[in-house]
Design an enzyme around this catalytic site. Structure first.
Site, PDB file in Angstrom:
ATOM      1  N   ARG A 129       0.855  -1.197   0.000  1.00  0.00           N
ATOM      2  CA  ARG A 129       0.000   0.000   0.000  1.00  0.00           C
ATOM      3  C   ARG A 129       0.886   1.240   0.000  1.00  0.00           C
ATOM      4  O   ARG A 129       0.878   2.014   0.955  1.00  0.00           O
ATOM      5  CB  ARG A 129      -0.897  -0.050   1.220  1.00  0.00           C
ATOM      6  CG  ARG A 129      -2.357  -0.306   0.944  1.00  0.00           C
ATOM      7  CD  ARG A 129      -2.728  -1.652   0.520  1.00  0.00           C
ATOM      8  NE  ARG A 129      -4.088  -1.643  -0.019  1.00  0.00           N
ATOM      9  CZ  ARG A 129      -5.173  -1.764   0.729  1.00  0.00           C
ATOM     10  NH1 ARG A 129      -5.079  -1.900   2.013  1.00  0.00           N
ATOM     11  NH2 ARG A 129      -6.367  -1.754   0.165  1.00  0.00           N
ATOM     12  N   GLN A 134      -0.018   2.533  -5.999  1.00  0.00           N
ATOM     13  CA  GLN A 134      -1.450   2.839  -5.936  1.00  0.00           C
ATOM     14  C   GLN A 134      -2.219   2.395  -7.183  1.00  0.00           C
ATOM     15  O   GLN A 134      -3.313   1.863  -7.082  1.00  0.00           O
ATOM     16  CB  GLN A 134      -1.637   4.341  -5.763  1.00  0.00           C
ATOM     17  CG  GLN A 134      -2.327   4.655  -4.464  1.00  0.00           C
ATOM     18  CD  GLN A 134      -2.270   6.124  -4.111  1.00  0.00           C
ATOM     19  OE1 GLN A 134      -1.784   6.945  -4.882  1.00  0.00           O
ATOM     20  NE2 GLN A 134      -2.781   6.455  -2.959  1.00  0.00           N
ATOM     21  N   ASP A 137      -3.179  -1.285  -7.066  1.00  0.00           N
ATOM     22  CA  ASP A 137      -3.782  -1.732  -5.806  1.00  0.00           C
ATOM     23  C   ASP A 137      -5.179  -2.317  -6.033  1.00  0.00           C
ATOM     24  O   ASP A 137      -6.198  -1.646  -5.915  1.00  0.00           O
ATOM     25  CB  ASP A 137      -3.827  -0.539  -4.844  1.00  0.00           C
ATOM     26  CG  ASP A 137      -4.295  -0.919  -3.455  1.00  0.00           C
ATOM     27  OD1 ASP A 137      -4.719  -2.073  -3.267  1.00  0.00           O
ATOM     28  OD2 ASP A 137      -4.256  -0.051  -2.572  1.00  0.00           O
ATOM     29  N   SER A 140      -7.795  -2.140  -3.155  1.00  0.00           N
ATOM     30  CA  SER A 140      -8.533  -0.877  -3.051  1.00  0.00           C
ATOM     31  C   SER A 140      -9.602  -0.777  -4.138  1.00  0.00           C
ATOM     32  O   SER A 140     -10.735  -0.391  -3.852  1.00  0.00           O
ATOM     33  CB  SER A 140      -7.592   0.322  -3.183  1.00  0.00           C
ATOM     34  OG  SER A 140      -6.825   0.430  -2.027  1.00  0.00           O
ATOM     35  N   TYR A 236      -3.002  -0.146   8.357  1.00  0.00           N
ATOM     36  CA  TYR A 236      -3.988  -1.180   8.654  1.00  0.00           C
ATOM     37  C   TYR A 236      -4.324  -1.167  10.143  1.00  0.00           C
ATOM     38  O   TYR A 236      -3.604  -0.589  10.950  1.00  0.00           O
ATOM     39  CB  TYR A 236      -3.437  -2.559   8.303  1.00  0.00           C
ATOM     40  CG  TYR A 236      -3.430  -2.862   6.828  1.00  0.00           C
ATOM     41  CD1 TYR A 236      -4.616  -3.072   6.138  1.00  0.00           C
ATOM     42  CD2 TYR A 236      -2.241  -2.959   6.125  1.00  0.00           C
ATOM     43  CE1 TYR A 236      -4.617  -3.376   4.790  1.00  0.00           C
ATOM     44  CE2 TYR A 236      -2.232  -3.260   4.774  1.00  0.00           C
ATOM     45  CZ  TYR A 236      -3.423  -3.470   4.111  1.00  0.00           C
ATOM     46  OH  TYR A 236      -3.424  -3.763   2.785  1.00  0.00           O
TER      47      TYR A 236
END
Ligand code: NAD
Length: 387
Positions: A129, A134, A137, A140, A236
Site C-alpha cells: 500500500r 497505488q 492496488d 482498493s 492497517y
C-alpha cells in the site's frame, strides 16, 4: 541484473482464460488495456468468450489486435497468464508466469501446488500500500466496488426508503445507516449511503479515520477503548484483545439499536475478521433492520452471518454476500485490468524484456513462488505453521 532477480528477453505474450471460479464474472484484461500492453511490446492471447459476462465481446479484443482463440492455443502461446482468480489447479508450463488473486495468506496450499508446477506466481493481494503502487492496488479497487454495492444490497432488502421525502401522503424520515470499518470499502459505503440520502454514521478502530468519515458528511461514532490503540502497521488495523473487543461491542450495541442499516467491513490483514456484532446486539435492533456483512468471506463481523446466505433473525435480515465485486463485472474488470497491466508493466524493461528485479519492493513483496519453491517469507511462515 539485480541481486536474486532474473530477466527474459523473449517477446512477451500474455494469456487470459475464462475464469473458472463459481459466480466469477470478471475478466483479467479488458480490450482498452490491450493498447497499454502493446506499448510495452506485449502480445495478448484471449480465450474466446472470456470477457462476455463482464460485457466485453471477442470482437472488441480483436479490434485492438489481440488473438482470440481457444484455451489450448492461449496456453501454448502465452508465457504470462493473467487471472482474476488464479485457478486452484495449475494448468501451466514450467517457468510460466502467473499473476492474479490467489489469497496466499489464507490458502497456502494453492501456492504449494504452483510451486510444484514450477510456475512463477505473483499475488495481486500482496501489492504494498505505497504511493508508487497505488495504480496496481487491486484490493482498493475491488473494495471501492464492494462498499458501493453493499449499500445497494442493503437498500434492496430494507422495507424503507433511504432518502427523506415530503409528499402529499406525509413526510418520510431518512434511513439511518451505520458503517463499521471505514477503510476503502467502508468510506465508499458511507459516500454511497449519503448520495442516497441516508443519515450516516461511521466507526473505525483507527482513530485517524474520524476526519475522513466527517469529510463525507457522516457522524463519527466515538467509542472508548480504555486506552487501547487500533492502529497497526502500514495504515492497517491491528487485532484487539478480547476485553477491548467486549468493551467495543457494549458501546456499539447502544448505537446499533437506533439504526435501520448496519454495514460491516472490518478486517485485519491475514486474520479472521473480528467479531463485532453479537446475536444479542442483533436482537436489540428493530425488526425490519438490515445488516450487510462485507466480511462474510473472512468469517464475518456478525455472529449470525452465513457466507453467501440471507439469514432472518427476529425480523432483522443479515446478509453475507460473497465475491461482491464480481456482481459489478464491467467496472470491476476495467479497474482490475488496469491494475494488473500496470503491475506487469512495472516488470518490463525499456527494451521489452521481462525484468524480475528483487530490489523492487513491489516485485519482491508480491512474488510467491519461483523455481519450484515458495519464496515469499510471509507464505513460507504459514506453510511451516501448517506443516
Ligand atoms: P481492511 O480491509 O484491512 O479493513 C477494513 C477496515 O476495518 C479498516 O479501516 C480497519 O481499520 C477496520 N477495522 C479493523 N478492525 C476493526 C475493529 N475491531 N473495529 C472497527 N473497525 C475495524 O482495510 P483497507 O480498506 O484495505 O484499508 C486499510 C488502510 O490502508 C486504510 O488506512 C487505507 O486508507 C489504507 N490504504 C492506503 C493505500 C495507499 O497508501 N496506497 C491504499 C489503500 C488503502
Amino acid at each position: 541484473m539485480m541481486d536474486g532477480g532474473f530477466r527474459f528477453s523473449l517477446a512477451l505474450s500474455v494469456g487470459v482464460l475464462k475464469e473458472n471460479f463459481p459466480s466469477e464474472r470478471r475478466v483479467a484484461i479488458v480490450p482498452r488495456v490491450i493498447d497499454l500492453l502493446k506499448k510495452s511490446q506485449v502480445e495478448a492471447w484471449i480465450e474466446a468468450g472470456a470477457g462476455l459476462e463482464s460485457g466485453f465481446p471477442d470482437a472488441d479484443y480483436e479490434s485492438r489486435g489481440a488473438h482470440v482463440t481457444n484455451a489450448a492455443e492461449v496456453l501454448r502461446n502465452a508465457t504470462i497468464l493473467l487471472h482474476v482468480r488464479v485457478p486452484e489447479q495449475p494448468n501451466v508450463k514450467p517457468d510460466d508466469l502467473v499473476i492474479g488473486l490467489c489469497d496466499p495468506l489464507s490458502d497456502p496450499a494453492l501456492v504449494s501446488r504452483y510451486a510444484q508446477a514450477r510456475a512463477t506466481l505473483f499475488s495481486m493481494e500482496l501489492v504494498p500500500r505505497t504511493t508508487r503502487a497505488q495504480s496496481m492496488d487491486v484490493l482498493s479497487s475491488m473494495a471501492s466496488i464492494g462498499g458501493y454495492k453493499a449499500v445497494l444490497i442493503a437498500a434492496n432488502a430494507l422495507p424503507r426508503m433511504f432518502p427523506m421525502m415530503t409528499t402529499a401522503a406525509g413526510s418520510i424520515a431518512p434511513a439511518k445507516v451505520l458503517v463499521i470499518g471505514a477503510g476503502v470499502a467502508g468510506l465508499q459505503a458511507i459516500a454511497t449511503s449519503r448520495r442516497l440520502g441516508a443519515v450516516v454514521s461511521g466507526y473505525d478502530v483507527r482513530a485517524a479515520v474520524k476526519e475522513q468519515i466527517e469529510s463525507l458528511g457522516a457522524k463519527f461514532v466515538q467509542i472508548d477503548l480504555g486506552g487501547a490503540k487500533g492502529d497497526g502497521e502500514g495504515g492497517y488495523a491491528k487485532a484487539l484483545d478480547e476485553d477491548t473487543i467486549r468493551r467495543q461491542r457494549e458501546q456499539m450495541a447502544l448505537v446499533m439499536k437506533e439504526q435501520d442499516v448496519v454495514i460491516t467491513t472490518a478486517a485485519v490483514p491475514g486474520r479472521k475478521a473480528p467479531l463485532l456484532v453479537t446475536k444479542e446486539m442483533v436482537h436489540a435492533m428493530q425488526p425490519g433492520s438490515v445488516i450487510v456483512d462485507l466480511a462474510a468471506e473472512r468469517g464475518g463481523n456478525c455472529e449470525l452471518t452465513r457466507a453467501g446466505e440471507d439469514v432472518v433473525e427476529r425480523g432483522v435480515t443479515i446478509l453475507g454476500p460473497v465475491n461482491v465485486p464480481a456482481t459489478v463485472p464491467y467496472h470491476a474488470s476495467q479497474m482490475y485490468a488496469r491494475n494488473i497491466a500496470t503491475f506487469l508493466k512495472n516488470m518490463i524493461a525499456k527494451d521489452g524484456s521481462l525484468n524480475i528485479d528483487m530490489n523492487d519492493e513491489i516485485t519482491r513483496e508480491t512474488l510467491v513462488t519461483r523455481g519450484g519453491e515458495v519464496v515469499n517469507p510471509r507464505v513460507q511462515a504459514l506453510l511451516n505453521v501448517n506443516a
